[in-house]
Design a protein around this motif. Structure first.
Motif, PDB file in Angstrom:
ATOM      1  N   MET A   1     -11.698  22.174  28.203  1.00  0.00           N
ATOM      2  CA  MET A   1     -10.849  22.567  27.150  1.00  0.00           C
ATOM      3  C   MET A   1     -11.338  21.332  26.144  1.00  0.00           C
ATOM      4  O   MET A   1     -11.518  20.172  26.566  1.00  0.00           O
ATOM      5  N   THR A   2     -11.395  21.822  25.044  1.00  0.00           N
ATOM      6  CA  THR A   2     -11.734  20.835  23.903  1.00  0.00           C
ATOM      7  C   THR A   2     -10.415  20.136  23.411  1.00  0.00           C
ATOM      8  O   THR A   2      -9.537  20.824  23.050  1.00  0.00           O
ATOM      9  N   MET A   3     -10.597  18.709  23.257  1.00  0.00           N
ATOM     10  CA  MET A   3      -9.553  17.911  22.903  1.00  0.00           C
ATOM     11  C   MET A   3      -9.651  17.712  21.469  1.00  0.00           C
ATOM     12  O   MET A   3     -10.774  17.361  20.884  1.00  0.00           O
ATOM     13  N   ASN A   4      -8.554  17.480  20.496  1.00  0.00           N
ATOM     14  CA  ASN A   4      -8.889  16.794  19.219  1.00  0.00           C
ATOM     15  C   ASN A   4      -8.841  15.366  19.256  1.00  0.00           C
ATOM     16  O   ASN A   4      -8.659  14.841  20.444  1.00  0.00           O
ATOM     17  N   GLN A   5      -8.965  14.809  18.074  1.00  0.00           N
ATOM     18  CA  GLN A   5      -9.188  13.352  18.189  1.00  0.00           C
ATOM     19  C   GLN A   5      -7.989  12.567  18.585  1.00  0.00           C
ATOM     20  O   GLN A   5      -7.882  11.641  19.439  1.00  0.00           O
ATOM     21  N   ILE A   6      -7.005  13.124  17.983  1.00  0.00           N
ATOM     22  CA  ILE A   6      -5.542  12.697  18.587  1.00  0.00           C
ATOM     23  C   ILE A   6      -5.511  12.612  20.119  1.00  0.00           C
ATOM     24  O   ILE A   6      -4.892  11.422  20.813  1.00  0.00           O
ATOM     25  N   GLU A   7      -5.420  13.750  20.704  1.00  0.00           N
ATOM     26  CA  GLU A   7      -5.534  13.710  22.290  1.00  0.00           C
ATOM     27  C   GLU A   7      -6.575  13.026  22.867  1.00  0.00           C
ATOM     28  O   GLU A   7      -6.071  12.518  24.019  1.00  0.00           O
ATOM     29  N   LEU A   8      -7.686  12.824  22.206  1.00  0.00           N
ATOM     30  CA  LEU A   8      -8.707  11.963  22.857  1.00  0.00           C
ATOM     31  C   LEU A   8      -8.293  10.479  22.792  1.00  0.00           C
ATOM     32  O   LEU A   8      -8.501   9.927  23.846  1.00  0.00           O
ATOM     33  N   HIS A   9      -7.653  10.172  21.778  1.00  0.00           N
ATOM     34  CA  HIS A   9      -7.182   8.747  21.857  1.00  0.00           C
ATOM     35  C   HIS A   9      -6.247   8.397  22.859  1.00  0.00           C
ATOM     36  O   HIS A   9      -6.045   7.583  23.433  1.00  0.00           O
ATOM     37  N   LYS A  10      -5.351   9.369  23.118  1.00  0.00           N
ATOM     38  CA  LYS A  10      -4.211   9.417  24.169  1.00  0.00           C
ATOM     39  C   LYS A  10      -4.921   9.379  25.353  1.00  0.00           C
ATOM     40  O   LYS A  10      -4.543   8.468  26.279  1.00  0.00           O
ATOM     41  N   SER A  11      -5.957   9.982  25.717  1.00  0.00           N
ATOM     42  CA  SER A  11      -6.628  10.055  27.096  1.00  0.00           C
ATOM     43  C   SER A  11      -7.119   8.678  27.173  1.00  0.00           C
ATOM     44  O   SER A  11      -7.239   8.264  28.346  1.00  0.00           O
ATOM     45  N   ILE A  12      -7.692   8.270  26.180  1.00  0.00           N
ATOM     46  CA  ILE A  12      -8.382   6.848  26.255  1.00  0.00           C
ATOM     47  C   ILE A  12      -7.279   5.945  26.399  1.00  0.00           C
ATOM     48  O   ILE A  12      -7.290   4.809  27.439  1.00  0.00           O
ATOM     49  N   ASP A  13      -6.245   5.796  25.892  1.00  0.00           N
ATOM     50  CA  ASP A  13      -5.247   4.862  26.138  1.00  0.00           C
ATOM     51  C   ASP A  13      -4.536   4.911  27.530  1.00  0.00           C
ATOM     52  O   ASP A  13      -4.349   3.891  28.094  1.00  0.00           O
ATOM     53  N   LYS A  14      -4.454   6.124  28.283  1.00  0.00           N
ATOM     54  CA  LYS A  14      -3.970   6.357  29.624  1.00  0.00           C
ATOM     55  C   LYS A  14      -5.195   5.572  30.497  1.00  0.00           C
ATOM     56  O   LYS A  14      -4.730   5.067  31.493  1.00  0.00           O
ATOM     57  N   LEU A  15      -6.478   5.962  30.030  1.00  0.00           N
ATOM     58  CA  LEU A  15      -7.387   5.554  30.943  1.00  0.00           C
ATOM     59  C   LEU A  15      -7.450   3.925  30.966  1.00  0.00           C
ATOM     60  O   LEU A  15      -7.639   3.209  31.992  1.00  0.00           O
ATOM     61  N   LEU A  16      -7.236   3.142  29.636  1.00  0.00           N
ATOM     62  CA  LEU A  16      -7.552   1.847  29.945  1.00  0.00           C
ATOM     63  C   LEU A  16      -6.285   1.051  30.373  1.00  0.00           C
ATOM     64  O   LEU A  16      -6.436  -0.236  30.873  1.00  0.00           O
ATOM     65  N   ILE A  17      -5.050   1.752  30.649  1.00  0.00           N
ATOM     66  CA  ILE A  17      -4.049   1.052  31.225  1.00  0.00           C
ATOM     67  C   ILE A  17      -3.912   1.014  32.857  1.00  0.00           C
ATOM     68  O   ILE A  17      -3.233   0.564  33.381  1.00  0.00           O
ATOM     69  N   ARG A  18      -5.025   1.955  33.187  1.00  0.00           N
ATOM     70  CA  ARG A  18      -5.127   2.040  34.792  1.00  0.00           C
ATOM     71  C   ARG A  18      -5.755   0.867  35.165  1.00  0.00           C
ATOM     72  O   ARG A  18      -6.350  -0.012  34.495  1.00  0.00           O
TER      73      ARG A  18
END
Length: 469
Positions: A1-18
């Motif tokens: 599934m292709t994510m737009n940039q806003i969704e991509l940024h949210k995924s990165i934010d989730k990744l970085l808090i782990r």
């Protein structure tokens, strides 16, 4: 599934808090390699807990790569920007990374060195001390020469090392900054003027290297003097040898408008390439004053240091003048050397070469004036007799004869207070006027003056309007 940039940024934010390492390398790679914006966002948001993991897993390896076009660069690498940001809170870890990167000429990347310099400019002094040897060993100054316009980061580094009283590291950094061009580079980049810049930095005044060397703590004065003298040696040797002249090398400094007795560092922006070399000589002069001027009573150590450091600089006319100034700092300690130096004038005249190279300008006469009183009566009488013999001869060319008499009179006026009554009388008879103990020698070329010519008509507009047709 292709994510737009806003969704991509949210995924990165989730990744970085782990927790770091809880995700595998392939997942992080897939997310940040989606597009440039994702990569930029990741390295903008990542904090220090990720630094070592990113480095060990190859996510910062771009900084190890050689530039495809080393003639230009921009600040376009997110990994480098991340490293700059991390240096504020994790300087030791960032220095460890920088030390492991090959920044030599064979792997040159100007953006990497530029950003590394930016980091070095804000490092704590103890971490900076770990970097200065790499700056020197990997020849950053030479590699970045085409971009070396200012040097503000080096100024920050010098200031940091000075505050930390780390003279050794300061000397290492100064050695790197004062890299002298190879003869090949010097000839290749020659601009055809009387003087070409011998350094890889266009304007060294922004680095403040000479100010910090001249002001170095007392225990490192001798090492600082050795350093600047070694740079003078390299600079002198950029010129061709002077096989038919008085000195070993032709003079590329051309300091005809400079009085070394009054020369100081130029703390303003340099207006010509010559200013770098003038500041090198001024720094050598100031360190010599600290080295010898305060220790004139210690004759043997002073002579030993002079022979070990100053005497090793190969001569051109400017170095000859510098040596005269340094010897005059301690007439009592350097008495025998001064006697030989002053008599060199007559050796040159006997050889038929141009004596002006020995005595022109201010240095010979000022050194003579300062030192002659300590020479002893026998030496003084012989010296004055030589002046009458060599400068008082008649010449078929009356213009040449007037030049000799002018120079002879100036030399005797420099030592007028030490002449006997008979010698003063003879001076007036041979040279046409009494010696003048208030005589002040001048540089070979006067200081330049500038101005503007404002155009002005022969008559005013009102006067022109009253003229009859």
């Amino acid at each position: 599934m292709t994510m737009n940039q806003i969704e991509l940024h949210k995924s990165i934010d989730k990744l970085l808090i782990r927790a770091v390492g809880s995700e595998d390398v392939s997942l992080v790679t897939s997310i940040i390699s989606t597009n440039n914006d994702a990569k930029q966002y990741f390295f903008t948001k990542a904090d220090g807990k990720w630094l070592i993991w990113l480095w060990e897993n190859g996510f910062l390896d771009v900084i190890k790569e050689k530039s495809s076009d080393p003639t230009r660069y921009g600040y376009r690498t997110p990994e480098l920007n991340y490293l700059v940001r991390m240096a504020e809170t994790m300087p030791r870890e960032v220095v460890d990374i920088m030390l492991s990167v090959d920044t030599s000429k064979n792997n040159f990347n100007p953006e990497v060195i530029d950003q590394f310099l930016h980091i070095c400019g804000s490092l704590p002094a103890n971490e900076l001390a770990r970097m200065v040897e790499k700056i020197k060993a990997d020849n950053w100054v030479q590699s970045m020469s085409v971009f070396n316009e200012w040097g503000f980061e080096y100024e920050k580094m010098f200031e940091s090392l000075k505050i930390n009283n780390d003279g050794r590291s300061l000397l290492t950094l100064a050695d790197a900054v004062l890299a002298v061009k190879s003869k090949e580079d010097y000839k290749k980049n020659a601009n055809g003027y009387l003087f070409d810049n011998p350094f890889y930095f266009k304007d060294l005044s922004y680095t403040k290297v000479f100010e910090h060397l001249a002001d170095i703590e007392e225990k490192n004065v001798a090492e600082a003097l050795k350093l600047v003298c070694s740079k003078l040696t390299e600079t002198v040797k950029l010129a061709d040898t002077d096989d038919d002249g008085i000195f070993e090398y032709e003079d590329i400094f051309h300091l005809y408008d400079t009085d070394l007795f009054t020369l100081n560092l130029n703390q303003q922006r340099h207006l010509s390439d010559r200013e770098n070399a003038k500041d090198l000589i001024a720094c050598t002069k100031m360190l010599s004053e600290r080295m010898f001027g305060a220790n004139c009573d210690e004759t043997e150590p002073a002579n030993e240091q002079y022979e070990k450091i100053i005497l090793q600089i190969p001569e051109n006319q400017s170095i000859w003048k510098l040596k005269l100034f340094i010897l005059s700092l301690c007439p009592s300690a350097f008495g025998e050397k001064l006697k030989v130096a002053f008599m060199r004038l007559f050796d040159v005249m006997r050889s038929g070469k141009h004596y002006h190279e020995i005595e022109s300008g201010t240095e010979y006469k000022k050194a003579l004036k300062k030192s002659f009183g300590s020479m002893g009566a026998d030496y003084q009488r012989q010296y004055v007799a030589n002046i009458f013999e060599y400068f008082g001869k008649p010449n078929e060319d009356k213009k040449v004869e007037s030049w000799y008499k002018r120079d002879g009179w100036q030399i005797l006026s420099s030592i007028c207070e030490h002449l006997t009554a008979d010698e003063k009388e003879k001076c007036e008879t041979i040279f046409g006027k009494k010696c003048d103990d208030k005589f002040e020698p001048e540089t070979s070329i006067g200081h330049m003056r500038g101005g503007a010519v404002v155009p002005k008509g022969a008559i005013s507009q009102d006067e022109f309007g009253k003229l009859e047709i």
